[in-house]
Design an enzyme around this catalytic site. Sequence first.
Site, PDB file in Angstrom:
ATOM      1  CB  SER A 235      -1.240  -4.588   4.778  1.00  0.00           C
ATOM      2  OG  SER A 235      -2.188  -5.457   5.338  1.00  0.00           O
ATOM      3  CD  GLN A 236       3.443  -0.079   7.714  1.00  0.00           C
ATOM      4  OE1 GLN A 236       2.858  -0.792   8.525  1.00  0.00           O
ATOM      5  NE2 GLN A 236       4.484   0.638   8.016  1.00  0.00           N
TER       6      GLN A 236
END
Length: 218
Positions: free
Chosen positions: A66-67
């Site tokens: 994930s970011q």
Amino acid sequence: MSLGTNNYALARSRMVREQLAPRGITDQRVLDAMGSVSRNLFVEDALQGQAHGDFPLPIGEGQTISQPYIVALMTQALQLQGHETVLEIGTGCGYQSAILARLCQRVYTVERIKSLHIKARRIFDCLKLLNIVCKIDDGTLGWPDHGPYDAIIVTAAGPHVPNALLEQLADPGRLVIPVGDRLSQDLLAVSKVDGKITQKCIEKVRFVSLIGSQGWTE
Ligand code: SAH
């Protein structure tokens, strides 16, 4: 491209300053963890130079890390103080597990894809993250042996909150999970207090699918 140790430290502090703090990540313990775990070590060599960018990256097997903002937001929603036992569903590359490991007592993490599990376990060993315990399994069923868990985090998106996870959540307890359809979801912060479950959406997100008996079919 590889940047060299000092430059990675700079990239991390810039990530905290520019991507996390201005977007409402205020828990100092979370900011410190994000500023100290070497995110670049969790992605393949060719992607290391991009590891601190404001976007998700591929980790193999069609999955993603994930970011940074989403990792921080989900972690902050768990409100960890340091004494907790946490269950994570979706080990992936192990980055989120490593962040959690700095903020709680013990992390149990479940991954359904063997190659990702093996790679993540190797990094946990290298970094001496001794408070992470991992296994290969269908995490939609939780990990009943070690529950109840003070906090549960699901890093893949399902059609609903799996019942097994609500059952294995301690009281009081917090759970964070993306729920919706295959393409877009609400990131839900769920809380259990005095047997009562409440939930709120804290962000619109797009995660890879949670696949399993209480998730999607493959
Ligand atoms: N936390 C991870 C995110 C990985 S992406 C990281 O920091 O890299 C989500 C992961 O969930 C994928 O690796 C996917 O294989 C896994 N996953 C999907 N369904 C699962 C299930 N039922 N049980 C365990 N893991 C699952």
